[in-house]
Design a protein around this motif. Structure first.
Motif, mmCIF file in Angstrom:
data_model
loop_
_atom_site.group_PDB
_atom_site.id
_atom_site.type_symbol
_atom_site.label_atom_id
_atom_site.label_comp_id
_atom_site.label_asym_id
_atom_site.label_seq_id
_atom_site.Cartn_x
_atom_site.Cartn_y
_atom_site.Cartn_z
ATOM 1 N N LEU A 104 16.122 12.349 34.080
ATOM 2 C CA LEU A 104 16.550 11.403 32.763
ATOM 3 C C LEU A 104 15.808 10.414 32.404
ATOM 4 O O LEU A 104 15.807 10.247 31.032
ATOM 5 C CB LEU A 104 17.860 10.818 33.416
ATOM 6 N N GLN A 105 14.877 9.591 32.884
ATOM 7 C CA GLN A 105 14.014 8.598 32.577
ATOM 8 C C GLN A 105 12.912 9.384 31.598
ATOM 9 O O GLN A 105 12.632 8.728 30.341
ATOM 10 C CB GLN A 105 13.227 7.992 33.761
ATOM 11 N N GLY A 106 12.506 10.738 31.832
ATOM 12 C CA GLY A 106 11.365 11.226 31.287
ATOM 13 C C GLY A 106 12.310 11.799 29.921
ATOM 14 O O GLY A 106 11.555 11.760 28.838
ATOM 15 N N LEU A 107 13.564 12.236 29.825
ATOM 16 C CA LEU A 107 14.197 12.521 28.584
ATOM 17 C C LEU A 107 14.338 11.378 27.867
ATOM 18 O O LEU A 107 14.200 11.147 26.340
ATOM 19 C CB LEU A 107 15.439 13.178 28.969
ATOM 20 N N GLU A 108 14.803 9.988 28.450
ATOM 21 C CA GLU A 108 14.724 8.678 27.474
ATOM 22 C C GLU A 108 13.411 8.589 26.898
ATOM 23 O O GLU A 108 13.467 8.257 25.722
ATOM 24 C CB GLU A 108 15.077 7.790 28.634
ATOM 25 N N ARG A 109 12.352 8.645 27.524
ATOM 26 C CA ARG A 109 11.142 8.272 26.915
ATOM 27 C C ARG A 109 10.806 9.311 25.732
ATOM 28 O O ARG A 109 10.238 9.037 24.725
ATOM 29 C CB ARG A 109 9.933 8.428 27.812
ATOM 30 N N LYS A 110 11.130 10.730 25.878
ATOM 31 C CA LYS A 110 10.899 11.680 24.666
ATOM 32 C C LYS A 110 11.745 11.285 23.663
ATOM 33 O O LYS A 110 11.306 11.464 22.356
ATOM 34 C CB LYS A 110 11.297 13.127 25.318
ATOM 35 N N ILE A 111 13.011 10.886 23.648
ATOM 36 C CA ILE A 111 13.861 10.810 22.861
ATOM 37 C C ILE A 111 13.290 9.366 22.053
ATOM 38 O O ILE A 111 13.149 9.250 20.693
ATOM 39 C CB ILE A 111 15.458 10.282 23.147
ATOM 40 N N LYS A 112 12.920 8.245 22.605
ATOM 41 C CA LYS A 112 12.410 7.077 22.144
ATOM 42 C C LYS A 112 11.112 7.517 21.269
ATOM 43 O O LYS A 112 10.697 6.820 20.113
ATOM 44 C CB LYS A 112 12.106 6.062 23.193
ATOM 45 N N ALA A 113 10.354 8.182 21.900
ATOM 46 C CA ALA A 113 8.897 8.659 21.391
ATOM 47 C C ALA A 113 9.169 9.468 19.890
ATOM 48 O O ALA A 113 8.381 9.530 18.975
ATOM 49 C CB ALA A 113 8.325 9.501 22.303
ATOM 50 N N ALA A 114 10.339 10.223 19.844
ATOM 51 C CA ALA A 114 10.599 10.907 18.569
ATOM 52 C C ALA A 114 11.310 10.273 17.540
ATOM 53 O O ALA A 114 11.545 10.508 16.418
ATOM 54 C CB ALA A 114 11.802 12.119 18.926
ATOM 55 N N MET A 115 11.830 8.886 17.816
ATOM 56 C CA MET A 115 12.531 7.912 17.036
ATOM 57 C C MET A 115 11.399 7.247 16.196
ATOM 58 O O MET A 115 10.189 6.956 16.437
ATOM 59 C CB MET A 115 13.179 6.948 17.702
ATOM 60 N N ARG A 116 11.900 6.915 14.829
ATOM 61 C CA ARG A 116 11.240 6.139 14.147
ATOM 62 C C ARG A 116 11.006 4.839 14.464
ATOM 63 O O ARG A 116 11.986 4.186 14.876
ATOM 64 C CB ARG A 116 11.892 6.290 12.460
ATOM 65 N N SER A 117 9.808 4.225 14.326
ATOM 66 C CA SER A 117 9.638 2.578 14.790
ATOM 67 C C SER A 117 10.457 1.740 14.436
ATOM 68 O O SER A 117 10.960 0.841 14.954
ATOM 69 C CB SER A 117 8.155 2.417 14.704
ATOM 70 N N THR A 118 10.727 1.951 12.982
ATOM 71 C CA THR A 118 11.963 1.097 12.613
ATOM 72 C C THR A 118 13.274 1.004 13.223
ATOM 73 O O THR A 118 13.847 -0.007 13.530
ATOM 74 C CB THR A 118 11.954 1.185 11.133
ATOM 75 N N THR A 119 13.595 2.188 13.507
ATOM 76 C CA THR A 119 15.073 2.249 13.969
ATOM 77 C C THR A 119 14.872 2.028 15.625
ATOM 78 O O THR A 119 15.685 1.450 15.881
ATOM 79 C CB THR A 119 15.385 3.870 14.027
ATOM 80 N N LEU A 120 13.872 2.296 16.369
ATOM 81 C CA LEU A 120 13.644 1.807 17.552
ATOM 82 C C LEU A 120 13.617 0.111 17.647
ATOM 83 O O LEU A 120 14.214 -0.324 18.442
ATOM 84 C CB LEU A 120 12.225 2.415 18.296
ATOM 85 N N ASN A 121 12.973 -0.314 16.903
ATOM 86 C CA ASN A 121 12.613 -1.934 16.703
ATOM 87 C C ASN A 121 14.129 -2.374 16.293
ATOM 88 O O ASN A 121 14.511 -3.411 17.076
ATOM 89 C CB ASN A 121 11.841 -2.169 15.903
#
Length: 329
Positions: A104-121
């Protein structure tokens, strides 16, 4: 279009993109919890917004799917969704399941990596605040575990419908080499392999922490054609499978409100009594685990049926009394 309707159209588009075969109108209505006419209007809105929708003939009906997925903008998760993923990983870690937590932690990292930086910030402060505000209460009990190599071997055998070989060691017994047709894994207070005996077809359970030298074997070993793991798991109050019984419990007025909100079993029903108590009925196996659970209800729970549950409860009480006497209590 109101905001809530727009959100529903986007959600339907996500579900159409997530389905390999696509969705029928009836499936759209069921998944979105709307009527058929509303589902048709929502389908039409999706077709207008997403021209990449494919219409697939599936007599006597049709399916619609979005090939190629949706853009990052349309798929951006919310802070609440990311919070639940983080909490699920934390719960597995607290329960002694590092391998499943790591997935699940790996999935979380993949989701965050696929998100736009502005959305993530923009999400980060809210997510951090929510993570600090919610936690997992660790409950006493066994710490189930299964290493990655074991789960990989079991899953490989399940997918290939191959025999699974392993050494099984029960307490007080000599280790024994087994070869079974694997049906799946049940995760809970202890983790179990569910498998069919290759000669008799009888379904059995094996605790993963008692298994070693696990590996797929040559040949074909499919589970029984009519076997359903979900149905099998729902037959028992817990994990242990034995004769299915009609269980009838009386919960006193003091515990009736809590009992009505409790998930006893998928087949449960409640009957309110004139004195404020409630009768709980369900069909299940696993009388020993049910007896263990009834200890937590104390004097609020009375066993009306079956007789075997009463006998199991009496046996557990005698065992506890003997242990207390032995300790000088």
């Amino acid at each position: 279009m109101r905001h809530d309707k727009a959100a529903m159209v986007i959600e339907l588009a996500r579900r159409m993109a997530a389905s390999a075969e696509g969705l029928t109108i009836d499936e759209m209505a069921r998944e979105m919890r709307v009527g058929r006419r509303t589902a048709e209007r929502m389908r039409d809105a999706v077709l207008m917004l997403f021209p990449q929708v494919d219409e697939v003939s599936d007599p006597p009906t049709k399916r619609w799917r979005i090939r190629g997925g949706l853009s990052a903008f349309e798929q951006a998760p919310t802070a609440t969704e990311m919070l639940e993923l983080t909490k699920a990983a934390a719960a597995l870690t607290a329960a002694g399941e590092p391998v499943r937590a790591a997935a699940l932690q790996g999935l979380e990292r993949k989701i965050k990596a696929a998100m736009r930086s502005t959305t993530l910030n923009r999400m980060a402060p809210d997510l951090e605040a929510l993570v600090r505000a919610e936690t997992i209460a660790v409950q006493a009990g066994p710490r189930p575990s299964a290493d990655e190599a074991m789960l990989t071997a079991i899953r490989a055998a399940v997918l290939a419908q191959q025999p699974l070989g392993f050494t099984y060691c029960r307490p007080g017994a000599e280790p024994r080499r087994r070869s079974v047709a694997p049906c799946g894994v049940m995760f809970g207070r202890a983790n179990y392999l569910v498998a069919a005996d290759r000669e008799t077809g009888r379904i059995q359970t094996f605790r993963l922490d008692r298994m070693s030298h696990v590996a797929p074997q040559e040949g074909v070993a499919a589970p029984p054609a009519d076997f359903d793991l979900t149905v099998f798991a729902s037959q028992s109050f817990g994990i242990y499978q034995d004769e299915i019984e009609d269980v009838v419990l009386r919960i006193s007025p003091e515990g009736a409100a809590e009992a009505r909100g409790w998930r006893w079993h998928p087949t449960q029903s409640f009957e309110d009594q004139p004195d404020g108590s409630v009768i709980v009925r369900f069909r299940a196996s696993g009388m020993r685990e049910l007896a263990w659970h009834l200890f937590t209800w104390g004097e609020q729970a009375t066993i009306l049926a079956p007789q075997r549950l009463k006998a199991v409860m009496a046996g557990e009480l005698d065992a506890a009394r003997r242990a207390l006497d032995a300790a000088g209590g």
